[in-house]
Scaffold this motif. Sequence first.
Motif, PDB file in Angstrom:
ATOM      1  N   CYS A  14       0.862  -1.269  -0.092  1.00 57.20           N
ATOM      2  CA  CYS A  14      -0.077   0.045   0.011  1.00 57.20           C
ATOM      3  C   CYS A  14       0.929   1.325   0.036  1.00 57.20           C
ATOM      4  O   CYS A  14       0.352   2.411  -0.297  1.00 57.20           O
ATOM      5  N   ASP A  15       2.094   1.227   0.309  1.00 56.25           N
ATOM      6  CA  ASP A  15       2.754   2.518   0.474  1.00 56.25           C
ATOM      7  C   ASP A  15       3.252   2.723  -1.025  1.00 56.25           C
ATOM      8  O   ASP A  15       3.380   4.048  -1.255  1.00 56.25           O
ATOM      9  N   ASN A  16       3.058   1.999  -2.060  1.00 61.41           N
ATOM     10  CA  ASN A  16       3.164   2.499  -3.368  1.00 61.41           C
ATOM     11  C   ASN A  16       2.080   2.249  -4.091  1.00 61.41           C
ATOM     12  O   ASN A  16       1.531   0.947  -4.614  1.00 61.41           O
ATOM     13  N   VAL A  17       1.353   3.179  -4.852  1.00 57.85           N
ATOM     14  CA  VAL A  17       0.035   3.244  -5.046  1.00 57.85           C
ATOM     15  C   VAL A  17       0.213   2.426  -6.741  1.00 57.85           C
ATOM     16  O   VAL A  17      -0.896   1.605  -6.916  1.00 57.85           O
ATOM     17  N   LEU A  18       1.172   2.477  -7.490  1.00 59.20           N
ATOM     18  CA  LEU A  18       1.341   1.644  -8.660  1.00 59.20           C
ATOM     19  C   LEU A  18       1.213   0.099  -8.526  1.00 59.20           C
ATOM     20  O   LEU A  18       0.734  -0.574  -8.827  1.00 59.20           O
ATOM     21  N   VAL A  19       2.123  -0.164  -7.205  1.00 64.67           N
ATOM     22  CA  VAL A  19       2.058  -1.693  -6.967  1.00 64.67           C
ATOM     23  C   VAL A  19       0.979  -2.044  -6.484  1.00 64.67           C
ATOM     24  O   VAL A  19       0.251  -2.949  -6.803  1.00 64.67           O
ATOM     25  N   LEU A  20       0.219  -1.121  -5.946  1.00 67.39           N
ATOM     26  CA  LEU A  20      -1.132  -1.349  -5.193  1.00 67.39           C
ATOM     27  C   LEU A  20      -2.037  -1.863  -6.490  1.00 67.39           C
ATOM     28  O   LEU A  20      -2.800  -2.738  -6.582  1.00 67.39           O
ATOM     29  N   ARG A  21      -1.957  -0.757  -7.527  1.00 67.37           N
ATOM     30  CA  ARG A  21      -2.760  -1.107  -8.622  1.00 67.37           C
ATOM     31  C   ARG A  21      -2.643  -2.074  -9.371  1.00 67.37           C
ATOM     32  O   ARG A  21      -3.470  -2.822  -9.943  1.00 67.37           O
ATOM     33  N   LEU A  22      -1.384  -2.394  -9.548  1.00 65.15           N
ATOM     34  CA  LEU A  22      -0.890  -3.656 -10.245  1.00 65.15           C
ATOM     35  C   LEU A  22      -1.452  -5.006  -9.772  1.00 65.15           C
ATOM     36  O   LEU A  22      -1.816  -5.977 -10.156  1.00 65.15           O
ATOM     37  N   VAL A  23      -1.087  -5.185  -8.214  1.00 69.51           N
ATOM     38  CA  VAL A  23      -1.369  -6.302  -7.564  1.00 69.51           C
ATOM     39  C   VAL A  23      -3.259  -6.435  -7.912  1.00 69.51           C
ATOM     40  O   VAL A  23      -3.585  -7.589  -7.951  1.00 69.51           O
ATOM     41  N   TYR A  24      -3.935  -5.352  -7.605  1.00 66.67           N
ATOM     42  CA  TYR A  24      -5.589  -5.312  -7.708  1.00 66.67           C
ATOM     43  C   TYR A  24      -5.919  -5.828  -9.020  1.00 66.67           C
ATOM     44  O   TYR A  24      -6.590  -6.594  -9.027  1.00 66.67           O
ATOM     45  N   ALA A  25      -5.217  -5.290 -10.090  1.00 71.28           N
ATOM     46  CA  ALA A  25      -5.713  -5.387 -11.359  1.00 71.28           C
ATOM     47  C   ALA A  25      -5.320  -7.010 -11.880  1.00 71.28           C
ATOM     48  O   ALA A  25      -6.057  -7.602 -12.196  1.00 71.28           O
ATOM     49  N   THR A  26      -4.115  -7.394 -11.073  1.00 73.57           N
ATOM     50  CA  THR A  26      -3.790  -8.952 -11.409  1.00 73.57           C
ATOM     51  C   THR A  26      -4.904  -9.829 -10.675  1.00 73.57           C
ATOM     52  O   THR A  26      -5.191 -10.910 -11.521  1.00 73.57           O
ATOM     53  N   LEU A  27      -5.223  -9.361  -9.459  1.00 76.18           N
ATOM     54  CA  LEU A  27      -6.319 -10.291  -8.690  1.00 76.18           C
ATOM     55  C   LEU A  27      -7.290 -10.332  -9.414  1.00 76.18           C
ATOM     56  O   LEU A  27      -8.309 -11.229  -9.335  1.00 76.18           O
ATOM     57  N   MET A  28      -7.886  -9.198 -10.024  1.00 80.82           N
ATOM     58  CA  MET A  28      -9.236  -9.076 -10.539  1.00 80.82           C
ATOM     59  C   MET A  28      -9.069  -9.716 -11.681  1.00 80.82           C
ATOM     60  O   MET A  28     -10.255 -10.647 -12.260  1.00 80.82           O
ATOM     61  N   ILE A  29      -8.023  -9.701 -12.705  1.00 77.67           N
ATOM     62  CA  ILE A  29      -7.918 -10.568 -14.058  1.00 77.67           C
ATOM     63  C   ILE A  29      -7.954 -12.034 -13.721  1.00 77.67           C
ATOM     64  O   ILE A  29      -8.799 -12.644 -14.394  1.00 77.67           O
TER      65      ILE A  29
END
Length: 153
Positions: free
Chosen positions: A105-120
């Motif tokens: 959560c400290d890095n918004v880009l990493v958070l978005r990538l993790v979230y997108a990967t999990l949703m896909i």
Amino acid sequence: MDLRYLFMLPVSTLIALCAQMSGIGGAAIFSPIFLLTFPLLGPDYVLESPQQAVASALLTEVFGFSSGLIGYSIRGLVDWQTCRAYWLWTVPTALVGALIAQFVCDNVLVLRLVYATLMIALAAYIAFSSSSSTSMQNSSFGNGGGGSSSSNS
């Protein structure tokens, strides 16, 4: 009285309805709203950190799932044996997720990538599991619901 978040009542109600009907978590829908949509609404709506967005989404989900669980349980629609089996995976996974959340959560880009990967991954799982169960149901319905189709001769 501050009414700037009043618009979220109908939005939240619609999201909760969709989440309950589809069986996915409300946080899966609320997180992108808090992370992506709120900053577009202006500086008054931006949450201070991605951690606050995820925490707000999860807190909202607690109330939604509790309501759903109580309603389904009263109707006798909860398979408690299956729930126990899932607890064996979800509790340790939740604890691991809580421990690594501070790094993600400290890095918004990493958070978005993790979230997108999990949703896909979730979308692929749902697409493939529902298509295989649908084809199994269709083959079962096509021959009278059981056994071979030559039983009618």
